[in-house]
Motif scaffolding. Sequence first.
Motif, mmCIF file in Angstrom:
data_model
loop_
_atom_site.group_PDB
_atom_site.id
_atom_site.type_symbol
_atom_site.label_atom_id
_atom_site.label_comp_id
_atom_site.label_asym_id
_atom_site.label_seq_id
_atom_site.Cartn_x
_atom_site.Cartn_y
_atom_site.Cartn_z
ATOM 1 N N PHE A 36 0.834 -1.209 0.000
ATOM 2 C CA PHE A 36 0.000 0.000 0.000
ATOM 3 C C PHE A 36 0.868 1.258 0.000
ATOM 4 C CE2 PHE A 36 -2.533 3.344 1.925
ATOM 5 C CZ PHE A 36 -3.801 3.150 1.403
ATOM 6 N N THR A 37 1.957 1.248 0.757
ATOM 7 C CA THR A 37 2.846 2.409 0.826
ATOM 8 C C THR A 37 3.481 2.704 -0.522
ATOM 9 O OG1 THR A 37 3.349 1.920 3.147
ATOM 10 C CG2 THR A 37 4.870 3.370 1.981
ATOM 11 N N LEU A 63 -2.811 -1.518 -7.545
ATOM 12 C CA LEU A 63 -1.800 -2.023 -6.611
ATOM 13 C C LEU A 63 -2.122 -1.592 -5.183
ATOM 14 C CD1 LEU A 63 0.906 -3.551 -6.422
ATOM 15 C CD2 LEU A 63 2.060 -1.337 -6.684
ATOM 16 N N GLN A 64 -2.615 -0.377 -5.026
ATOM 17 C CA GLN A 64 -2.987 0.119 -3.709
ATOM 18 C C GLN A 64 -4.107 -0.741 -3.110
ATOM 19 O OE1 GLN A 64 -4.790 4.081 -3.503
ATOM 20 N NE2 GLN A 64 -3.204 4.701 -2.029
ATOM 21 N N GLY A 65 -5.059 -1.142 -3.952
ATOM 22 C CA GLY A 65 -6.129 -2.019 -3.497
ATOM 23 C C GLY A 65 -5.610 -3.378 -3.076
ATOM 24 N N LEU A 66 -4.607 -3.892 -3.801
ATOM 25 C CA LEU A 66 -4.007 -5.180 -3.438
ATOM 26 C C LEU A 66 -3.404 -5.128 -2.038
ATOM 27 C CD1 LEU A 66 -2.180 -6.259 -6.743
ATOM 28 C CD2 LEU A 66 -4.383 -7.059 -5.883
ATOM 29 N N GLY A 67 -2.771 -4.005 -1.692
ATOM 30 C CA GLY A 67 -2.192 -3.875 -0.362
ATOM 31 C C GLY A 67 -3.233 -3.576 0.700
ATOM 32 N N GLY A 68 -4.182 -2.708 0.377
ATOM 33 C CA GLY A 68 -5.193 -2.296 1.350
ATOM 34 C C GLY A 68 -6.096 -3.419 1.800
ATOM 35 N N ALA A 69 -6.239 -4.459 0.984
ATOM 36 C CA ALA A 69 -7.117 -5.575 1.343
ATOM 37 C C ALA A 69 -6.675 -6.256 2.633
ATOM 38 C CB ALA A 69 -7.159 -6.593 0.205
ATOM 39 N N ALA A 70 -5.391 -6.242 2.914
ATOM 40 C CA ALA A 70 -4.885 -6.916 4.116
ATOM 41 C C ALA A 70 -5.486 -6.330 5.385
ATOM 42 C CB ALA A 70 -3.356 -6.821 4.173
ATOM 43 N N VAL A 122 2.782 6.102 -3.081
ATOM 44 C CA VAL A 122 3.806 6.962 -3.663
ATOM 45 C C VAL A 122 3.664 6.998 -5.184
ATOM 46 C CG1 VAL A 122 6.289 7.266 -3.997
ATOM 47 C CG2 VAL A 122 5.404 6.605 -1.748
ATOM 48 N N GLY A 123 3.391 5.837 -5.789
ATOM 49 C CA GLY A 123 3.189 5.786 -7.237
ATOM 50 C C GLY A 123 2.015 6.643 -7.674
ATOM 51 N N ALA A 180 0.497 7.495 2.147
ATOM 52 C CA ALA A 180 1.760 6.762 2.300
ATOM 53 C C ALA A 180 2.288 6.887 3.729
ATOM 54 C CB ALA A 180 2.791 7.290 1.304
ATOM 55 N N VAL A 181 2.225 8.066 4.290
ATOM 56 C CA VAL A 181 2.667 8.276 5.671
ATOM 57 C C VAL A 181 1.796 7.486 6.642
ATOM 58 C CG1 VAL A 181 2.911 9.990 7.503
ATOM 59 C CG2 VAL A 181 3.666 10.541 5.187
#
Length: 403
Positions: free
Chosen positions: A82-83, A104-111, A87-88, A168-169
Amino acid sequence: MQNSFVRTAVVLGLLSAVGPFAIDMYLPALPAIAEGLETTVAATQLTLTMYFVAFGLAQMFYGPLADQVGRKRPLIVGLSIFTVASVGCAVATTVEALTAFRFLQGLGGAAVMVIPRAIIRDMYTGPNATKLMALIMLVSSVSPMLAPLAGSGLIALGHWRGIFWVLAVAAVASMALTTIAQPETLAVERRTPVRVAAMRKGMSTLFRDPIFMGLTFVGSFGISSFFVFIASASFVYAESFGLSPTQFSIAFAVNAVGFIGASQMAGPLGQRYGMLPVMRRAVIGFAVLSAALFVLTLAGFGSLYVIVGMLLLANACLGLVIPTAMVIALDGHGEHAGLASSLGGTIQLVVGGAMIALTGPFFDGTALPMVACIALCGVLSLAMALWVFPKMAELDQPTGNPA
């Protein structure tokens, strides 16, 4: 015990807020993004749709992984992805690049959506689990209330790209919080290795469980109404009612108040009256109110105040439905809590994406297509409830009824 309960609610609530913040902070920026990247409204909406798609699909990965290696490590992996994606998004110069990074952000946020549910199931069941789920919703409720305002503030102060730098922060801070404050809740001896045959068997069990599937769809159609609102409201409120990004943020926050307040009553009401009776009445209320809003809008009475007020009441009913349906659906599947949570979350996102897609061809900048799809969600949620509740009684399914 109470201190541990509250600490868990705060930590899981803050983690669970990361994914929704990536949606809610972003909503007031949609018109500015379309202008800044010189693209169409449809292309801009696709960046939101792709986030939902990835968010749903990735849940099927994190659940089994969390059952195999524990809860904490997959959380760190998801937040790291997600981070990088945030940034991307912040540096993207085309809508195509933004769409890819949003995926890609959604792939990370799902966790941070699926794993907290499994953690709850590790620690509690029944009304206590509902209380914890509701407390998490209270903590994470700052998202629909404050995130749009924060997003509009960042736009006013600088640029829409600042939203993604803030995300990101927030993800980095969440990784630190997970490392320091969240203990591992799945003991080594309870972990289940990821085996294709075992997953296939577990999936088959879940798909063939009418109670799990029925309750999952009750919640899915309910939460889909909010997804439809998210995808359409910023343009409807701007084009039909002339609201600024800040005014939209306030209206959006008001629509969330009913859901937030009612969700805090789900646990106490479930303990006093039984979880199933509470959910039954709430589903009926949600369907009746959303259908009434559609009729009023169709008849020409769909003013801003009518829409905001009726959605406030409908979402209050929804606040009693969602946490209760989640808890009861997972109650019978403790041995596959991660997989069951993943499947439930994926179905929610897929159904939500389908309802957004259903609204898209009819979107004309007015409120009617939006409220029509919300009403359809209410009717479908009620239909699924009427189908599954008798089956729960037949099988003597535990529903948290008081002794």
